[in-house]
Design a protein around this motif. Sequence first.
Motif, mmCIF file in Angstrom:
data_model
loop_
_atom_site.group_PDB
_atom_site.id
_atom_site.type_symbol
_atom_site.label_atom_id
_atom_site.label_comp_id
_atom_site.label_asym_id
_atom_site.label_seq_id
_atom_site.Cartn_x
_atom_site.Cartn_y
_atom_site.Cartn_z
ATOM 1 N N LYS A 50 0.816 -1.216 0.000
ATOM 2 C CA LYS A 50 0.000 0.000 0.000
ATOM 3 C C LYS A 50 0.851 1.267 0.000
ATOM 4 O O LYS A 50 0.513 2.264 0.632
ATOM 5 C CB LYS A 50 -0.952 0.000 1.212
ATOM 6 C CG LYS A 50 -2.219 0.784 0.960
ATOM 7 C CD LYS A 50 -3.123 0.671 2.145
ATOM 8 C CE LYS A 50 -4.344 1.542 1.997
ATOM 9 N NZ LYS A 50 -5.253 1.359 3.104
ATOM 10 N N GLU A 51 2.018 1.179 -0.645
ATOM 11 C CA GLU A 51 2.837 2.370 -0.832
ATOM 12 C C GLU A 51 3.006 2.529 -2.336
ATOM 13 O O GLU A 51 2.458 1.755 -3.120
ATOM 14 C CB GLU A 51 4.215 2.184 -0.176
ATOM 15 C CG GLU A 51 4.174 1.795 1.285
ATOM 16 C CD GLU A 51 3.803 2.962 2.186
ATOM 17 O OE1 GLU A 51 3.814 4.113 1.710
ATOM 18 O OE2 GLU A 51 3.482 2.715 3.355
ATOM 19 N N ILE A 52 3.787 3.536 -2.743
ATOM 20 C CA ILE A 52 4.088 3.659 -4.157
ATOM 21 C C ILE A 52 5.504 4.193 -4.284
ATOM 22 O O ILE A 52 5.990 4.893 -3.400
ATOM 23 C CB ILE A 52 3.065 4.570 -4.871
ATOM 24 C CG1 ILE A 52 3.121 4.345 -6.378
ATOM 25 C CG2 ILE A 52 3.280 6.041 -4.524
ATOM 26 C CD1 ILE A 52 1.858 4.677 -7.102
ATOM 27 N N ASP A 53 6.202 3.806 -5.350
ATOM 28 C CA ASP A 53 7.550 4.302 -5.568
ATOM 29 C C ASP A 53 7.601 4.967 -6.939
ATOM 30 O O ASP A 53 7.642 4.293 -7.967
ATOM 31 C CB ASP A 53 8.560 3.145 -5.477
ATOM 32 C CG ASP A 53 9.992 3.665 -5.534
ATOM 33 O OD1 ASP A 53 10.166 4.875 -5.785
ATOM 34 O OD2 ASP A 53 10.915 2.865 -5.326
ATOM 35 N N LEU A 54 7.565 6.302 -6.942
ATOM 36 C CA LEU A 54 7.605 7.035 -8.207
ATOM 37 C C LEU A 54 9.025 7.250 -8.701
ATOM 38 O O LEU A 54 9.233 7.730 -9.804
ATOM 39 C CB LEU A 54 6.946 8.407 -8.014
ATOM 40 C CG LEU A 54 5.470 8.411 -7.672
ATOM 41 C CD1 LEU A 54 5.000 9.830 -7.419
ATOM 42 C CD2 LEU A 54 4.671 7.806 -8.811
ATOM 43 N N THR A 91 8.749 9.759 -2.670
ATOM 44 C CA THR A 91 9.393 9.229 -3.869
ATOM 45 C C THR A 91 9.289 10.213 -5.032
ATOM 46 O O THR A 91 10.104 10.171 -5.943
ATOM 47 C CB THR A 91 8.781 7.867 -4.268
ATOM 48 O OG1 THR A 91 7.372 8.017 -4.428
ATOM 49 C CG2 THR A 91 9.060 6.830 -3.201
ATOM 50 N N LEU A 92 8.308 11.105 -4.964
ATOM 51 C CA LEU A 92 8.274 12.184 -5.961
ATOM 52 C C LEU A 92 9.513 13.064 -5.777
ATOM 53 O O LEU A 92 10.163 13.465 -6.751
ATOM 54 C CB LEU A 92 6.995 13.021 -5.782
ATOM 55 C CG LEU A 92 6.739 14.108 -6.819
ATOM 56 C CD1 LEU A 92 6.581 13.510 -8.192
ATOM 57 C CD2 LEU A 92 5.498 14.912 -6.451
ATOM 58 N N GLY A 93 9.843 13.322 -4.501
ATOM 59 C CA GLY A 93 11.070 14.071 -4.213
ATOM 60 C C GLY A 93 12.291 13.316 -4.689
ATOM 61 O O GLY A 93 13.183 13.879 -5.342
#
Lengths: 331, 529
Positions: free
Chosen positions: A67-71, A127-129
């Motif tokens: 339930k996370e995301i890695d952009l 992860t956007l950062g």
Amino acid sequence: MSVAGVRNLPFLKGQELGLAAVVIVLSIAFSFFNPHFLTTDNFRNILVAVAVVGIMAIGQCFVIIAKEIDLSVGSVMGLSGLCGAYAMSAGLHPALGVLVALAVGAGCGLISGLIVVYGKVNSFIVTLGMLSVARGLTYVLSGGLPILIDPRVMFIGQGEVLGIPVQVLIFFGLVVLGQIVLKRSVLGQRVVAVGDNDEAARLSGIPMNSTRLAVFVFSGLAAAVAGLVYTAQVSVAEAQAGTGLELDVIAAVVIGGASLSGGRGSIIGAMLGAYLLGALRNAFILLELSPFLQQMSVGLVIVLAALFDQFRQGAFQHSVLAIRLRRLFGR
Amino acid sequence: MAGMTSSSSATDALSVADLGKSFGAVQALKDVTLSFRYGEVTALLGENGAGKSTLIRLCSGEHQPTTGKVAIDGQVRELPNPLAATALGIAVVHQEPQLVSAMTIAENIFLARLGGNAAVAAHRPGALAREARALLAEISLSGAFADLSMKCAGLSAAERQLVEIARALAAKPKVLFLDEPNSSLTRRETDRLFGIVRLLREQSVAVVLVSHRLGEVYEISDRVIVMRDGSKVGEGTVGDLPKTQAIRLMAGDRLVEQTARDEAAAREIDPKAVPVLRVRGASGIAFSDVDIDIHAGEIVGMAGLVGSGRTEIVRGVLGADPLYSGSIELNGDPVRFRTLRDAVKHGISFISEERRTSVFYGHDIGFNLTSNVLGRFGRLGFFSQRRRMRFAQERADRVGVKAESVATPIRALSGGNQQKVLLARALASNPSLLILDEPTRGVDVRTKAEMYALIRNLAHVEGLAVWFISSEMDEILHLADRVMVVREGRIVDNIAKGPQAAQVVASALGEKAEDAVAFFGRQERGEAH
């Protein structure tokens, strides 16, 4: 083995079978328009083309199930590939260069993970950062210039074993490893538990922090492997390598049946998802269709896959439309 | 249709005829015909899985019936969604309050306006709070909340329930369904709730009450409808259908075998033996200076009102909340848990009071049951699925989970069966201390009896130390060997089971002392047989 027995195998679930069927049907359909589509050569082309996205999708799959995301995967891929090439060009042994690349990828994942877990910042933002920071760092390190890599590691992206391209072997190997870790390891099941209901996971004593850290490290490592494969494939490390790939990676995972609300997903599915995206791109080239249409169709596939998944989950069985239809057919 | 017209009279607010609902192969509701009347409180009784919740969902537009019709004021209506049902005067108060934590109490009460008003309408918090206050005054709840502009995030379970009820009443319903409204309430809070229900009855609202607490249900209801296995098996006024008969109808033939099961007698506890858990002078959030001793083979019940600090004590001891001072010894060794995980590693299992925060809803029974002990089915961090499922099946059978196999999704189970799975999960790690917060909340009579027998066996035969929290007097008196009473963050009583304990618990939970003594007498006679 009984039917139920087959269904209990870790690699065969309805969702993956369905996706595989879609891939096969589409492949046959395309082959009517261009017989070249269904040749071994083309199959191989597609696999080579999707290996990079596919490898990253394996790591991303763990992240999304938790339930996370890695952009940041695209940028981390670029950074770690470049760091590996940089280390080798500075005279390090190629094996050490590979290790440097992996360490950089894992390190990026670890940093994102630490901020998510201990800083309690949403992973989308963190992860956007990282996406920006890693990309910026890549330009700083390279000065925007490509770095030639040691010819001894080029086999990773250009070699063959038993006629199968090495990067495809790496991809498949990681898929099998990832699926086993997900379905048959304590860590994998912890990831699933954390993604399904984090409060329940915490109350039953599952180590939340290390589990969530682990998924980000996985994703970073997968990005590093993808970075090495890509660098070896094109023989130079470029600063812009991997730009924008994070969207393909997330799309592959979602097409593969993972739920962004966590707790559900499959590595085999992510692999099939990546293949489906690659096959579509390939087909549009072979059928000489406009690349703009290709981009549209990829977008459609992503949304259709998510819709179909909702349908499969029974999200619409109580909807008014479904009930009217059932009445219409006397059920 | 003929049945429908004859059964609907002028006083029927809502009636259903031949209503049925199946989910795949499971028939949750079978040909149910009944009606709820204006100005009457109807109790809907039945065990978990009897079809009560399904019936409510069909009447409130959440689900669509497979067969049969729903009529409101004698007119057959289609209820394609909950909004349509609300518009026709049907309101439901759910067991788990569905509040938006980030909004204020007043905003939550009038949440429906977000859907009703045009999106451009102005949002006036002051006016909303005023209206909310007026609404609460109407149901004599003006004193319940000091500040209606407070966010709902900090509310207690009982307060959340009141907000949910106020929200349901904001729509001025003709028919109000209360699904297990008192399962998390103490006696005093229940009385306040029943005051509201009486008021509504006077305003000739048709109130439908679902609850497992029969004693309380019979105080307030006019009429009783009993369901079992998806069918209506009994109906009558509270006079015609007494409690004992209702229990018999709910459980069917199975009650006989249940009462026949003999249970292990309590162990003699040697007070000088090293206790499994010893807490001295513990202080933490909302409690201070707490001493606890729990021995192997002993069941300790902790009674107290919601907000008395009972849950906080458990959380403090387990390391889920910080502990300011005090010492904890586990089997004689000094310990201090920094996280819940620490406590689990030391052989303590904990089941929290809210099932929603404990169940992995997306997965099967096997996953849920084995989530803490996977390492046991293999080595080096990998495990064998076959061994896992075999273990799960064995443990599920031991606690009596009713399901086809452990590969059944946990969503398909009734609340009582889910609770059994959670109990099995807690026991899977072979703990030395089991802590249960409201172990049988929202669980039907029969499952309750099964769980009590199970817990008693675990303690008295296998020597497990059990510490449970409950706000149900019956449960404390029935299950506990020793009772601790918590008031304002302190343990004010700590006595062995007996008539005196009954009185103490009764006063602690605000129940009538006669009831407690009568209960105790009943229990003693039962044990003598």
